[in-house]
Design an enzyme around this catalytic site. Structure first.
Site, mmCIF file in Angstrom:
data_model
loop_
_atom_site.group_PDB
_atom_site.id
_atom_site.type_symbol
_atom_site.label_atom_id
_atom_site.label_comp_id
_atom_site.label_asym_id
_atom_site.label_seq_id
_atom_site.Cartn_x
_atom_site.Cartn_y
_atom_site.Cartn_z
ATOM 1 N N SER A 73 27.587 31.490 20.124
ATOM 2 C CA SER A 73 27.606 30.034 20.085
ATOM 3 C C SER A 73 26.431 29.507 20.891
ATOM 4 O O SER A 73 26.027 30.114 21.881
ATOM 5 C CB SER A 73 28.922 29.528 20.674
ATOM 6 O OG SER A 73 28.762 28.229 21.202
ATOM 7 N N LYS A 85 31.375 33.136 23.441
ATOM 8 C CA LYS A 85 31.822 33.252 22.051
ATOM 9 C C LYS A 85 31.206 34.430 21.308
ATOM 10 O O LYS A 85 30.046 34.767 21.474
ATOM 11 C CB LYS A 85 31.479 31.974 21.267
ATOM 12 C CG LYS A 85 32.300 30.766 21.641
ATOM 13 C CD LYS A 85 33.786 30.891 21.323
ATOM 14 C CE LYS A 85 34.073 30.895 19.848
ATOM 15 N NZ LYS A 85 33.956 29.536 19.262
ATOM 16 N N HIS A 113 55.090 35.728 5.508
ATOM 17 C CA HIS A 113 55.022 34.354 6.062
ATOM 18 C C HIS A 113 54.212 34.322 7.361
ATOM 19 O O HIS A 113 54.425 33.444 8.199
ATOM 20 C CB HIS A 113 56.422 33.779 6.333
ATOM 21 C CG HIS A 113 57.376 33.941 5.195
ATOM 22 N ND1 HIS A 113 57.562 32.975 4.239
ATOM 23 C CD2 HIS A 113 58.173 34.989 4.848
ATOM 24 C CE1 HIS A 113 58.459 33.410 3.344
ATOM 25 N NE2 HIS A 113 58.832 34.626 3.698
ATOM 26 N N GLU A 146 33.648 34.479 7.712
ATOM 27 C CA GLU A 146 33.887 33.072 7.369
ATOM 28 C C GLU A 146 33.016 32.643 6.194
ATOM 29 O O GLU A 146 33.455 31.926 5.293
ATOM 30 C CB GLU A 146 33.578 32.179 8.575
ATOM 31 C CG GLU A 146 34.541 32.378 9.732
ATOM 32 C CD GLU A 146 34.006 31.723 11.003
ATOM 33 O OE1 GLU A 146 34.013 30.492 11.078
ATOM 34 O OE2 GLU A 146 33.564 32.456 11.910
#
Ligand code: ARG
Length: 457
Positions: free
Chosen positions: A277, A283, A156, A290
């Protein structure tokens, strides 16, 4: 320009109509397979005395030249000739004269295109299996380094029990092993020759289908010519196996993304597999992971697309089947790219071993040890669970963890607790002692790695 099939037509379609029907923009991917199929076919026509040796030689010479030009990327395809088959046939005729028109004896584009697809997938699946193995080797190499790296295991997405980080990585090894088995098994349904099935019903020429299949290295020939030209099950199966593979890569990608966040901080991806970024200078984004997660969607889409195309198609060939190609090419491209990127990402990632170890000392993931301790002394597990739950609650109220509990408090909860409980509660012991087959105990993980290496040998 007149069509190769233009005899019975009195006027030609407008260019924009031709363009809609044409597949050359994408089926030129099959150029080598198509030429190889033609070479095998014409050799067989010669062997069976259907074409004189002299014609066969001329045609073969032309096909070999076209192959050379294809390898050099100097063939120029045109929408006017619809697809790869007609483009190449036209080029052959332009190159060697009308004798080139004899190549299509005893053959149809329907068995021709099916042959191309079988050849194409047979080769690509072999490559994909190799790439999966390469990735598996990298996983094993990382796992070997991290057998004794403690990490939190989750259910979980809540801390559950401490584990060996290698155990977590190796779970993906076994998923990939099943993927590899599925691709391997599918080869027997790809490795079949439709060539010689003709348009749908076979041919009046005394061809030898087994011979052309042998020239192409196919293990079998289709037993039914109608099935041969309309079967796309092998592509559906490929897309389905690819979907399963992408599901696995996507789950792994999700973990990589989580692990490299400041919240988890379990790993850092190498700069070479990360991006920055345009506005936030600090970043470092896990874009590749992704993208792999995102590309899973297109592969599932390709599977659903083809399943829908073949649903309700009457036998035998229908032009709908031209829609089998783009999704398949796209899937090959996507999974090959995803496997290569993922391998590099895992090979170069930096694992924050100490931070991982620290995390399992600052949670309650050793609570099961406490319950097991009592259960081993004869307390029914359900009761031991209750006692442990109360102790966890006590710790939460006091703001510390189970290892910080004074022995007196433990003994108040149950007189079965002795000072040895503190050894049992250490996350290291918790992992080491999970020595049941396939468990996370170091010995078991080591055994698992040995098994995995045997699979790769
Ligand atoms: N471009 C076609 C395809 O990919 C080749 C077969 C065409 N056959 C036909 N009867 N029109 O399906």
């Amino acid at each position: 320009m007149t069509k190769l099939w233009g005899g019975r037509f009195q006027k030609s379609a407008e260019q924009w109509v031709d363009k809609f029907g044409a597949s050359i923009s994408f089926d030129q991917t099959l150029v080598m397979e198509d030429l190889d199929g033609s070479i095998a076919h014409v050799q067989m026509l010669g062997d069976c005395n259907i074409l004189p040796a002299e014609d066969v030689q001329k045609i073969l010479g032309g096909l070999v030249q076209l192959k050379k030009r294809a390898a050099e990327n100097t063939l120029e395809f045109t929408v006017a000739n619809e697809d790869i088959h007609l483009n190449l046939e036209k080029m052959l005729i332009d190159l060697i004269g009308p004798v080139g028109g004899k190549l299509h004896t005893g053959r149809s584009r329907n068995d021709q295109v099916a042959t191309d697809m079988h050849l194409f997938l047979k080769n690509r699946v072999a490559e994909i299996i190799e790439l999966i193995e390469l990735f598996q080797k990298t996983i094993v190499a990382q796992a070997e380094i991290h057998v004794e790296t403690l990490a939190p295991g989750y259910t979980h997405l809540q801390r559950a029990q401490p584990i060996s980080f290698a155990h977590h990585l190796m779970a993906y090894f076994w998923m990939l092993e099943r993927d590899k088995e599925r691709f391997n098994d599918s080869i027997k349904r790809i490795d079949i020759s439709p060539l010689g099935a003709g348009a749908l019903a076979g041919t009046t020429f005394p061809i030898d289908r087994k011979l052309s299949a042998e020239y192409l290295g196919f293990a079998q020939v289709y037993a039914n010519s109608m099935d041969a030209v309309s079967d796309r099950d092998f592509i559906v199966e490929f897309l389905s196996n690819s979907s399963m593979l992408m599901a696995h890569l996507s789950r792994f990608a999700e973990e990589i993304i989580l692990w490299s966040s400041a919240e988890f901080n379990f790993i850092e991806l190498d700069d070479s597999f990360s991006t920055g970024s345009s506005i936030m200078p600090q970043k470092k984004n896990p874009d590749m992971a992704e993208l792999i997660r995102g590309k899973t969607g297109r592969v599932y889409g390709n599977l659903m697309g083809l399943l829908t195309v073949i649903k309700g198609l009457p036998l035998a060939y229908n032009k709908d089947l031209q829609e089998d190609k783009e999704g398949m090419f796209d899937t090959v491209h996507t999974i090959v790219g995803s496997l290569k990127i993922f391998e590099g990402m895992v090979r170069t990632m930096n694992v924050h071993t100490e931070h991982l170890r620290d995390t399992v000392h600052k949670d309650f993931s050793n609570a099961t040890e406490l319950a097991d301790y009592l259960a081993a002394k004869g307390v029914p597990f359900r009761e031991a669970h209750e006692v442990t739950g109360k102790l966890v609650l006590l710790c939460i109220q006091r703001g510390y963890f189970l290892l910080d509990l004074p022995l007196e408090d433990l003994q108040e909860a149950s007189n079965l607790f002795n000072s040895d409980i503190f050894d049992v509660l250490s996350p290291l012991a918790a992992v080491k002692r999970r020595n049941s087959f396939g468990g996370t105990g170091f010995e078991q993980v080591q055994l698992q790695i040995e098994e995995a290496k045997k699979c790769l040998a």
